[in-house]
Design a protein around this motif. Structure first.
Motif, PDB file in Angstrom:
ATOM      1  N   ASP A   1      63.602  40.276  33.017  1.00 22.83           N
ATOM      2  CA  ASP A   1      63.678  40.898  34.386  1.00 22.83           C
ATOM      3  C   ASP A   1      62.893  42.078  34.186  1.00 22.83           C
ATOM      4  O   ASP A   1      62.417  42.610  35.049  1.00 22.83           O
ATOM      5  N   LEU A   2      62.967  42.890  32.959  1.00 19.46           N
ATOM      6  CA  LEU A   2      61.964  43.861  33.141  1.00 19.46           C
ATOM      7  C   LEU A   2      60.594  43.769  33.215  1.00 19.46           C
ATOM      8  O   LEU A   2      59.883  44.387  33.891  1.00 19.46           O
ATOM      9  N   ASN A   3      59.990  42.730  32.518  1.00 16.46           N
ATOM     10  CA  ASN A   3      58.605  42.339  32.652  1.00 16.46           C
ATOM     11  C   ASN A   3      58.189  41.785  34.146  1.00 16.46           C
ATOM     12  O   ASN A   3      57.140  42.215  34.735  1.00 16.46           O
TER      13      ASN A   3
ATOM     14  N   CYS B   1      58.373  44.812  36.523  1.00 16.37           N
ATOM     15  CA  CYS B   1      57.046  45.488  36.248  1.00 16.37           C
ATOM     16  C   CYS B   1      55.717  44.801  36.831  1.00 16.37           C
ATOM     17  O   CYS B   1      54.796  45.255  37.564  1.00 16.37           O
ATOM     18  N   ALA B   2      55.609  43.502  36.422  1.00 18.85           N
ATOM     19  CA  ALA B   2      54.578  42.876  36.959  1.00 18.85           C
ATOM     20  C   ALA B   2      54.757  42.527  38.534  1.00 18.85           C
ATOM     21  O   ALA B   2      53.527  42.568  39.489  1.00 18.85           O
ATOM     22  N   ASN B   3      55.680  42.703  39.361  1.00 15.92           N
ATOM     23  CA  ASN B   3      55.751  42.462  40.837  1.00 15.92           C
ATOM     24  C   ASN B   3      55.309  43.782  41.189  1.00 15.92           C
ATOM     25  O   ASN B   3      54.682  43.923  42.398  1.00 15.92           O
ATOM     26  N   MET B   4      55.647  44.939  40.668  1.00 10.69           N
ATOM     27  CA  MET B   4      55.404  46.183  40.964  1.00 10.69           C
ATOM     28  C   MET B   4      53.867  46.416  40.860  1.00 10.69           C
ATOM     29  O   MET B   4      53.218  47.035  41.688  1.00 10.69           O
TER      30      MET B   4
ATOM     31  N   ILE C   1      51.961  46.620  30.671  1.00 16.27           N
ATOM     32  CA  ILE C   1      53.343  46.413  30.405  1.00 16.27           C
ATOM     33  C   ILE C   1      53.708  46.259  29.186  1.00 16.27           C
ATOM     34  O   ILE C   1      53.213  45.477  28.389  1.00 16.27           O
ATOM     35  N   HIS C   2      54.122  47.202  28.337  1.00 18.65           N
ATOM     36  CA  HIS C   2      54.129  47.334  26.994  1.00 18.65           C
ATOM     37  C   HIS C   2      55.657  48.204  26.670  1.00 18.65           C
ATOM     38  O   HIS C   2      55.808  49.192  26.956  1.00 18.65           O
ATOM     39  N   ARG C   3      56.351  47.414  25.866  1.00 18.31           N
ATOM     40  CA  ARG C   3      57.665  47.921  25.278  1.00 18.31           C
ATOM     41  C   ARG C   3      57.379  49.114  24.183  1.00 18.31           C
ATOM     42  O   ARG C   3      58.439  49.351  23.795  1.00 18.31           O
TER      43      ARG C   3
ATOM     44  N   LYS D   1      53.872  37.892  31.315  1.00 13.78           N
ATOM     45  CA  LYS D   1      54.171  39.328  32.131  1.00 13.78           C
ATOM     46  C   LYS D   1      53.459  39.402  33.426  1.00 13.78           C
ATOM     47  O   LYS D   1      52.709  40.091  33.803  1.00 13.78           O
ATOM     48  N   ASN D   2      53.713  37.936  34.115  1.00 12.09           N
ATOM     49  CA  ASN D   2      52.964  37.917  35.474  1.00 12.09           C
ATOM     50  C   ASN D   2      54.133  38.076  36.625  1.00 12.09           C
ATOM     51  O   ASN D   2      55.314  37.829  36.172  1.00 12.09           O
ATOM     52  N   MET D   3      53.547  38.187  37.796  1.00  9.71           N
ATOM     53  CA  MET D   3      54.451  38.222  38.988  1.00  9.71           C
ATOM     54  C   MET D   3      55.155  37.158  39.040  1.00  9.71           C
ATOM     55  O   MET D   3      54.620  35.996  38.894  1.00  9.71           O
ATOM     56  N   CYS D   4      56.386  37.221  39.783  1.00  7.16           N
ATOM     57  CA  CYS D   4      56.844  35.995  40.439  1.00  7.16           C
ATOM     58  C   CYS D   4      57.327  36.395  41.887  1.00  7.16           C
ATOM     59  O   CYS D   4      58.281  37.068  42.287  1.00  7.16           O
ATOM     60  N   ASN D   5      56.530  35.995  42.699  1.00 10.41           N
ATOM     61  CA  ASN D   5      56.494  35.927  44.110  1.00 10.41           C
ATOM     62  C   ASN D   5      55.900  34.801  44.926  1.00 10.41           C
ATOM     63  O   ASN D   5      56.109  33.521  44.152  1.00 10.41           O
ATOM     64  N   GLU D   6      55.732  34.721  46.180  1.00 12.07           N
ATOM     65  CA  GLU D   6      55.157  33.528  46.680  1.00 12.07           C
ATOM     66  C   GLU D   6      53.810  33.150  46.092  1.00 12.07           C
ATOM     67  O   GLU D   6      53.813  32.025  46.284  1.00 12.07           O
TER      68      GLU D   6
END
Length: 888
Positions: free
Chosen positions: A210-212, A215-218, A232-234, A339-344
């Motif tokens: 969820d966190l990754n 951040c990826a979508n942002m 994106i780095h913990r 760490k990639n986006m989840c969108n359309e």
């Protein structure tokens, strides 16, 4: 420069004005007072704000560090954007109707004003420590693994005890009384990076995906505006996890929390750099706010049992446990990077099923899958299941190899450290670029190619490097990082700075990466193009034992700047993150095929009333009945079917004559299953597939030689028949548009030029995986999880691959964290937390590699190990100035 930024009083005045103008949208109040009696102001923003606390909320905190003015400035501009657009932007209106924004522009008002008016780079608050020093680092003062520091003069002094400061107590008390908060964003500078929260357990948490993805979508929204890519780095578990941070405090309360480090300077040029940072972050904030409801009690539950059912060459089947509820559907996302986006753009399926097959994938390619449930009425989405990671199988003619550099073959050379450069190899990190301390620095990586077969032909090559820190890349949009392939035969000493700096490049590798896209925490990858693959082929052909890479960044600095340098992990040394963070070179290659020409073992011409042996004719007899030609090829010339992959096959036929008729007569060839050679059996034959395409009588006139090429299905059928030790039977059949008589074509003669042939190109390659490892056991030794197993007894055994996953048994060697790969029968999970239950899987592999079926085990945490003891064995965050990861 400073006067362009809002003061704290101007911030309060703006908030008061906004509330007066939009009383149904904004509520303003103080959540506490500072040491110097300034109010800590919070704005609550939601459509119909009187009911704001009943909606899921996002908590925004800014400028907890006094010198990081971006937090306060972004808050003002974000609120102004909302006021100007919420009535006309339906997405924003919907977001504010369903969610609430709690926004504290400045959590450190005293330090902020001190920074504005006296000491620009002041970081702490303004507590009087009583020993002549001032201030506490508020982002070390929360109770999340608080560590009391003795040096009150330090910039990171955490205070005498947790929540000793009125600022941290104020935000704590607010959070404790607002359980509707589901997402927290803490805005800092500098670094252009997201730092998602952690729980100090040195492993992935259930919310890690969820966190990754948040951040990826942002990040995707940021990229739309400026093209910039945030990291994106913990942080670097198990070392350098910041203690006493607000981020970890919010996370401990069940809030999805991340720090956002913005820009490359604490107080950048306002009109250019600050304005860019604000413009790119506003859409990202809107996205994050829209997600708050998806992590609330209103959201569907996280899907369970998301796992791999089957992996093929170009297909993957996934499965999961379907909830009983009937009003849900599922969204499945696929990416080729982590760490990639989840969108359309990455949505590949919407389904109500509990299974999904993804098709038309690439062989030997890494894929990352995510799933969430969606309520079909409210459209509220669930949290994500833990991400699935896998690689498709290799195509039948492919081999793959992943190369890692030896410890002594990876490091950096600094212009000002000539006598120490050899010490930079195999230790901690590579520092690449230029700064005043090191001068120009180059990275050097050497990969050993000696294990590649001499006749290898590279089909795909990709070099991967893990950027772990970009804080010292301080100049916005300045410089590029690139890779050169050097002629290793011309380099006498890879530890010699001048030799590497002045070496001629055979070619540059892939694309250069601009500074705004060189991000920490996300693998940087350089894909070899055709020319670069040819260079690799030539190195292999010339028996070169190695490929030598030079990594370079900018080599000069603009006036007034002191650093533009990136830090990359090499996996070695006390601060290296281990095997799965080492640079690596992924290769997919093939080899030249061998060729076998097969002559028919049997030839027959099959008439309705009789069979003529040693002849191969087809057409129509005097009564217009079909006459079939039949061929059979014996298998005794083919190698072992278990290690024979057919890459191409074709029949070569030569017609001794052609027909004088004007009728359209055509001839086809079929691969068949055939038991008896008689007319009735042939007419009732079991067809497998047509070979190639039919040839017409006109084509017989034009040329005498014809090639019938097998398609993929036919070649698979050949391999099946080979494995079943069955001869290859072929039937030649004639067809005509109307009745034809006395029309026979002879397709075989005694002379070599007229003989029928079956030509097969093949590779010697294992087609089947080895047996799986046995007797996998788990134990604790020296506070670490130890795994032991028994490797298969086979001459083709190359090694075993061990992977761990906290949430489900890994069914792919790539679905989790790699622990080990090699011939030993034991390993330690050096970076795992022995207090946390998890799954381990072991796969054996050959030289293709084909991976065996999985042997798995569940580690149930049979004993408790004190985390403080583990931490004491590890280097801490301030022991190496070069390990500084951000300003949070």
């Amino acid at each position: 420069m400073k006067i362009q930024y809002a003061s704290y009083q101007e911030t309060i005045d703006f908030l008061q004005y906004a509330m007066n103008q939009h009383p149904n949208l904004i509520r303003l109040h103080s959540i506490g007072e500072t040491w110097e009696n300034r109010p800590i102001m919070m704005a609550t923003i939601s459509n119909d704000v009187a009911f704001a606390d009943e909606k899921p909320g996002l908590l925004y905190t800014g400028s907890i560090h006094a010198r990081e003015w971006i937090g306060n400035e972004l808050a003002i501009k974000f609120i102004k954007y909302i006021l100007d657009n919420y009535r006309v932007n339906p997405k924003l209106m919907d977001t504010l109707t369903r969610n609430t924004l709690y926004i504290v522009p400045c959590l450190n008002p005293d330090g902020f004003e001190y920074s504005r008016n006296h000491f620009s780079f002041w970081r702490k608050n303004r507590r009087v420590n009583g020993d002549g020093t001032f201030g506490v680092d508020l982002n070390r003062n929360f109770d999340s693994k608080f560590r009391k520091g003795g040096d009150s003069n330090s910039n990171t002094y955490g205070g005498p005890y947790p929540f000793s400061e009125p600022e941290t107590r104020a935000i704590r008390d607010f959070v404790e009384t607002h359980s509707n908060i589901t997402v927290s964003l803490d805005y800092h500078s500098q670094g252009n990076v997201f730092f998602p929260a952690h729980k100090f357990n040195h492993e992935v948490e259930i919310e890690g995906t969820d966190l990754n993805i948040l951040c990826a979508n942002m990040n995707n929204e940021i990229k739309k505006v400026t093209g910039r890519q945030y990291g994106i780095h913990r942080g670097k578990p198990p070392a350098n996890l910041i203690r006493g941070s607000g981020r970890e405090y919010y996370y401990s309360k069940g809030i999805l929390a991340t720090v956002v480090e913005v820009g490359t300077r604490n107080i950048p040029d306002y009109m250019q750099n600050m304005a860019q940072s604000i413009d790119e972050n506003i859409p990202a904030l809107i996205h994050a706010l829209s997600e708050a409801i998806n992590y609330s009690q209103l959201a569907p539950k996280r899907i369970e049992g998301f796992t791999i059912k089957e992996i093929g060459i170009d297909t993957v089947t996934l499965e999961w446990v379907c909830p009983v509820k009937d009003d849900l559907y599922f969204e499945i996302y696929r990416s080729e990077t982590n760490k990639n986006m989840c969108n359309e753009q990455t949505l590949v399926a919407i389904t109500k099923s509990s299974e999904f097959t993804d098709v038309q994938l690439k062989s030997g390619q890494s894929y990352f899958y995510n799933i969430r449930a969606v309520d079909k009425v409210t459209k509220i989405k669930s949290p994500f299941s833990p991400e699935l990671r896998l690689k498709t199988k290799l195509a039948s003619n492919e081999f793959s190899m992943t190369l890692f550099p030896a410890r002594q073959d990876v490091g950096y050379l600094a212009q000002n450290y000539i006598n120490k450069n050899k010490e930079h190899f195999g230790y901690n990190s590579m520092f690449i670029g230029v700064n005043k301390k090191r001068g120009i620095s180059y990275g050097v990586i050497r990969f050993d190619l000696s294990n590649l077969p001499d006749n290898s032909m590279i089909k795909n090559a990709k070099f991967s490097l893990y950027p772990m820190n970009r804080v010292n890349a301080k100049i916005e949009k300045f410089g590029e990082w690139s890779i050169d392939i050097l002629d290793a035969s011309q380099i006498i000493d890879i530890y010699d700075y001048d030799e590497i700096a002045n070496a001629d490049s055979i070619c540059s590798l892939g694309q250069t990466i601009e500074s705004d896209k060189m991000t920490q925490g996300i693998w940087s990858k350089w894909q070899f193009n055709g020319i670069e693959r040819n260079v690799l082929d030539q190195l292999i052909l010339n028996n070169s034992p190695e490929i030598l890479l030079r990594i370079k960044g900018p080599t000069s600095l603009p006036l007034g700047n002191d650093s533009q340098i990136m830090q990359f992990d090499i996996g070695y040394g006390p601060f290296g993150s281990g095997l799965h963070y080492r640079p690596y070179l992924d290769l997919i290659y093939t080899q030249p095929a061998k060729t076998i020409e097969m002559s028919p073992a049997i030839l027959n011409t099959i008439h309705p009333e009789f069979v003529q042996s040693e002849q191969l004719k087809s057409g129509f007899d005097q009564q217009g009945q079909i006459v079939y030609g039949q061929m059979a090829f014996a298998l005794d010339v083919l190698p072992n079917p278990d290690t024979t992959v057919i890459t191409q096959a074709y029949l070569q036929l030569n017609n001794k004559n052609y027909l004088t008729t004007s009728k359209d007569i055509r001839f086809t060839i079929e691969l068949v299953e055939l038991k008896d050679v008689d007319y009735k059996s042939v007419k009732q034959r079991e067809k497998i597939e047509y070979i190639g395409y039919e040839i017409s009588n006109e084509q017989l006139k034009d040329k005498s030689q014809h090639h019938f090429i097998f398609d993929s299905y036919s070649m698979q059928a050949l391999e099946r028949l080979h494995c079943e030790n069955k001869p290859f039977y072929f039937i030649i059949r004639a067809t005509a548009e109307s009745q034809a008589t006395n029309a026979l074509v002879d397709f075989h003669g005694d002379n070599e030029e007229f003989k029928a042939k079956l030509i097969i190109n093949y590779l010697e390659r294992r087609k089947y995986a080895l047996t799986q490892p046995k007797n996998l056991e788990v134990s604790i030794e020296n506070k670490q999880v130890k795994l032991t197993w028994q490797n298969p007894d086979s001459a083709d055994f190359v090694g075993s691959f061990v992977v761990r996953n906290r949430f489900h048994p890994p069914k792919s060697p790539f679905d989790g964290v790699k622990i080990y790969g090699g011939k030993d029968e034991y390993t330690f999970d050096n970076f795992g937390n022995a207090n946390i239950p998890k799954y381990y899987s072991v796969f054996s592999y050959d030289n293709v590699p084909n991976y065996s079926a999985v042997t798995g085990i569940y580690y149930p945490q049979t004993q408790s190990i004190n985390l403080e003891e583990l931490d004491d064995d590890l280097p801490h965050e301030l022991e190496d100035e070069d390990m500084f990861l951000g300003d949070d």
